[in-house]
Design a protein around this motif. Structure first.
Motif, PDB file in Angstrom:
ATOM      1  N   ILE A  33      46.214  31.006  33.198  1.00  0.00           N
ATOM      2  CA  ILE A  33      46.670  32.257  33.811  1.00  0.00           C
ATOM      3  C   ILE A  33      46.667  32.342  35.090  1.00  0.00           C
ATOM      4  O   ILE A  33      45.645  32.948  35.144  1.00  0.00           O
ATOM      5  CB  ILE A  33      46.693  33.468  32.883  1.00  0.00           C
ATOM      6  CG1 ILE A  33      47.548  34.349  33.219  1.00  0.00           C
ATOM      7  CG2 ILE A  33      45.728  33.871  32.154  1.00  0.00           C
ATOM      8  CD1 ILE A  33      48.355  35.688  32.017  1.00  0.00           C
ATOM      9  N   ASN A  35      45.011  33.435  38.411  1.00  0.00           N
ATOM     10  CA  ASN A  35      44.730  32.743  39.733  1.00  0.00           C
ATOM     11  C   ASN A  35      44.770  31.120  39.939  1.00  0.00           C
ATOM     12  O   ASN A  35      44.428  30.777  40.537  1.00  0.00           O
ATOM     13  CB  ASN A  35      43.545  33.638  40.058  1.00  0.00           C
ATOM     14  CG  ASN A  35      44.106  35.215  40.536  1.00  0.00           C
ATOM     15  OD1 ASN A  35      44.757  35.018  40.729  1.00  0.00           O
ATOM     16  ND2 ASN A  35      43.368  35.841  40.128  1.00  0.00           N
ATOM     17  N   GLY A  54      50.833  33.665  31.469  1.00  0.00           N
ATOM     18  CA  GLY A  54      51.272  35.356  29.975  1.00  0.00           C
ATOM     19  C   GLY A  54      50.121  34.534  29.331  1.00  0.00           C
ATOM     20  O   GLY A  54      49.814  36.051  28.704  1.00  0.00           O
ATOM     21  N   MET A  56      45.672  34.369  28.090  1.00  0.00           N
ATOM     22  CA  MET A  56      44.344  34.286  28.372  1.00  0.00           C
ATOM     23  C   MET A  56      44.301  32.845  27.599  1.00  0.00           C
ATOM     24  O   MET A  56      44.360  32.692  26.660  1.00  0.00           O
ATOM     25  CB  MET A  56      43.505  35.126  28.259  1.00  0.00           C
ATOM     26  CG  MET A  56      44.401  36.224  29.274  1.00  0.00           C
ATOM     27  SD  MET A  56      43.446  37.864  29.321  1.00  0.00           S
ATOM     28  CE  MET A  56      41.305  37.728  30.271  1.00  0.00           C
ATOM     29  N   GLN A 113      40.305  39.256  37.410  1.00  0.00           N
ATOM     30  CA  GLN A 113      40.951  39.539  39.088  1.00  0.00           C
ATOM     31  C   GLN A 113      42.614  40.208  38.919  1.00  0.00           C
ATOM     32  O   GLN A 113      43.131  40.801  39.701  1.00  0.00           O
ATOM     33  CB  GLN A 113      40.714  38.678  39.803  1.00  0.00           C
ATOM     34  CG  GLN A 113      41.521  38.874  41.180  1.00  0.00           C
ATOM     35  CD  GLN A 113      40.616  37.692  42.262  1.00  0.00           C
ATOM     36  OE1 GLN A 113      40.461  37.046  42.044  1.00  0.00           O
ATOM     37  NE2 GLN A 113      41.127  38.027  43.380  1.00  0.00           N
TER      38      GLN A 113
END
Ligand SMILES: Cc1ncc(C[n+]2csc(CCOP(=O)(O)OP(=O)(O)O)c2C)c(N)n1
Length: 197
Positions: A33, A35, A54, A56, A113
């Motif tokens: 998911i 980046n 959507g 992780m 992030q």
């Protein structure tokens, strides 16, 4: 054996481009998911890329499934540190099943992030390569710089896995945004893997 504090802080998009530049045999790349998949998208359109949206922690489990289903194809999982930490059990499962054709690449920026930069456990003490070794993935290494990253990718694609390559990266934002169309992403990937006409 390198440790995270001895490694250069690199850039995710630069490393992703270096990875893609090494792919010459329709290798599959499953990006987690946010980046990692945004920068994979920006690094060039490949039918063998899968972009997780959507949830992780699913790049490694999905890549493991693909590796088991297509043992003659090399499979790369690209994951962020936060997402990997959410699904650590997957590392032990990979170590147990030992797919020779799976490489996990962890882009460790020490933060979540995409949700605002909250620190992850790697900001303090956790070492994802050491965790992976503890899970049973003996070929688990930190890339000390960009050239080392390229060497490790070449080795992982040529020699029996499973491998885990961890890279410390900076906080630069991803350079693009993946198209948000899960059905098209799935269909393109299945065609790229030769399992859908
Ligand atoms: C199961 C789950 N929990 C929380 C979220 C919210 N969320 C989406 S991305 C993200 C941070 C991802 O961090 P990391 O994998 O380290 O990647 P980075 O954003 O640093 O590139 C969070 C908390 C989610 N999408 N799914």
């Amino acid at each position: 054996m390198s440790e995270p504090r001895n490694t250069k802080i690199m850039n995710r998009f630069d490393l992703t481009r270096r990875l893609v530049g090494k792919l010459a045999h329709e290798e599959a790349v499953v990006a987690g998911i946010g980046n990692t998949n945004f920068d994979l998208w920006a690094a060039g359109r490949r039918k063998q890329n899968f972009y997780m949206l959507g949830s992780m922690g699913l790049a490694v489990p999905i890549a493991l499934g693909v590796a088991l289903a297509q043992p003659r194809r090399q499979i790369v999982a690209l994951e962020g540190d936060g997402s990997l930490l959410m699904q650590l059990g997957a590392l032990a499962t990979v170590a147990m099943l030992r797919p020779k054709n799976l490489t996990i690449i962890v882009m460790d920026n020490c933060v979540y992030q995409i949700t605002g930069g909250q620190p992850t456990a790697t900001a303090l003490a956790a070492d994802v390569a050491a965790i992976a070794r503890g899970a049973g993935l003996s070929q688990s290494l930190w890339a000390v710089d960009e050239e080392d990253f390229e060497r490790l990718v070449e080795r992982a694609l040529a020699e029996d896995g499973p491998w885990l390559i961890a890279a410390r990266i900076d906080a630069a934002p991803a350079v693009a945004t993946t198209e948000r169309d899960p059905a098209r992403i799935r269909d393109r990937f299945m065609r790229g893997l030769g399992v859908r006409a």
